[in-house]
Design a protein around this motif. Structure first.
Motif, PDB file in Angstrom:
ATOM      1  N   PRO A  76       0.817  -1.219   0.000  1.00 25.57           N
ATOM      2  CA  PRO A  76       0.000   0.000   0.000  1.00 25.57           C
ATOM      3  C   PRO A  76       0.847   1.263   0.000  1.00 25.57           C
ATOM      4  N   SER A  77       0.312   2.295  -0.650  1.00 25.52           N
ATOM      5  CA  SER A  77       0.903   3.628  -0.631  1.00 25.52           C
ATOM      6  C   SER A  77      -0.198   4.603  -0.249  1.00 25.52           C
ATOM      7  N   LEU A  78      -0.007   5.316   0.850  1.00 27.30           N
ATOM      8  CA  LEU A  78      -1.032   6.183   1.415  1.00 27.30           C
ATOM      9  C   LEU A  78      -0.732   7.641   1.099  1.00 27.30           C
ATOM     10  N   ASP A  79      -1.763   8.366   0.650  1.00 23.15           N
ATOM     11  CA  ASP A  79      -1.647   9.799   0.399  1.00 23.15           C
ATOM     12  C   ASP A  79      -2.934  10.453   0.887  1.00 23.15           C
ATOM     13  N   GLY A  80      -2.867  11.073   2.063  1.00 22.61           N
ATOM     14  CA  GLY A  80      -4.073  11.602   2.680  1.00 22.61           C
ATOM     15  C   GLY A  80      -4.974  10.460   3.090  1.00 22.61           C
ATOM     16  N   SER A  81      -6.187  10.433   2.550  1.00 23.40           N
ATOM     17  CA  SER A  81      -7.110   9.341   2.839  1.00 23.40           C
ATOM     18  C   SER A  81      -7.194   8.334   1.705  1.00 23.40           C
ATOM     19  N   ALA A  82      -6.406   8.535   0.654  1.00 27.50           N
ATOM     20  CA  ALA A  82      -6.406   7.636  -0.498  1.00 27.50           C
ATOM     21  C   ALA A  82      -5.288   6.605  -0.359  1.00 27.50           C
ATOM     22  N   ILE A  83      -5.589   5.377  -0.799  1.00 27.10           N
ATOM     23  CA  ILE A  83      -4.620   4.295  -0.711  1.00 27.10           C
ATOM     24  C   ILE A  83      -4.534   3.596  -2.060  1.00 27.10           C
ATOM     25  N   ALA A  84      -3.331   3.499  -2.593  1.00 24.47           N
ATOM     26  CA  ALA A  84      -3.076   2.703  -3.786  1.00 24.47           C
ATOM     27  C   ALA A  84      -2.368   1.427  -3.354  1.00 24.47           C
ATOM     28  N   PHE A  85      -2.654   0.334  -4.022  1.00 22.80           N
ATOM     29  CA  PHE A  85      -1.998  -0.927  -3.699  1.00 22.80           C
ATOM     30  C   PHE A  85      -2.101  -1.855  -4.899  1.00 22.80           C
TER      31      PHE A  85
END
Length: 197
Positions: A76-85
């Protein structure tokens, strides 16, 4: 087998955030006091099968983001409240071939970003910053990677998927200077090409 436990460093003290008797928790991503990570532990009561899923820790506790009976979700990569994985699970109904694809979770909505149709191809190691996703992939997402080399791609809602690198050597791999994961540096994105071995 020892259980891996996730910890955070606040600058003054080390805090353990998971404590389980089975399963592993690793690959944490921290932003604004929120932690996203992957885990095979049953932290919320919704992962009794011990599959590798994406979890989030906020001041309100743990939330399990993914829940699949096959495949795994990771990196996972977190940016604010968004998560990419990345995930090999069929989380939205568009990944029945179980290739490794990039997903984005935001505002309680899960969207599959990539869709590689060739068996054995896939996308992995996303890095999310200010609405832009970078990742590496050996799939031919935009028609410029028919040789199946591992290239760097980026995605935004405005531009869609854009191929950043183009390598022509058979088996060559494009990765960031940090290693295998396309992690975004504060003010630049450095790319190097490694010849196939």
């Amino acid at each position: 087998m020892a259980t891996r436990k996730s910890s955070t460093w606040s600058g003054t003290s080390l805090s353990q955030i998971t404590d389980t008797t089975s399963g592993d928790s690793y690959w944490p991503s921290l932003d604004s006091g929120i932690i996203a990570f992957e885990s095979s532990a049953d932290l919320t009561g919704d992962n009794p099968d011990g599959s590798i899923e994406i979890f989030v820790l906020t001041p309100f506790g743990f939330t399990q983001i993914t829940d699949a009976t096959s495949g795994e979700s990771s990196l996972p990569s977190l940016d604010g409240s968004a998560i990419a994985f990345s995930s090999t699970s069929d989380l939205t109904g568009d990944n029945s071939d179980s290739n490794s694809e990039i997903f984005l979770w935001e505002n309680d909505q899960l969207v599959q970003i990539t869709d590689s149709t060739s068996l054995g191809t896939g996308s992995s190691a996303p890095s999310l910053k200010d609405g832009t996703l970078s990742f590496h992939s050996d799939a031919d997402h935009v028609g410029d990677n028919p040789d199946g080399n591992t290239e760097i791609f980026r995605w935004s809602e405005e531009d869609g998927i854009v191929q950043v690198t183009v390598t022509t050597d058979n088996g060559a791999t494009s990765v960031l200077s940090q290693g295998l994961e396309p992690r975004r540096q504060p003010d630049r994105l450095r790319v190097e090409c490694r010849p196939g071995r």
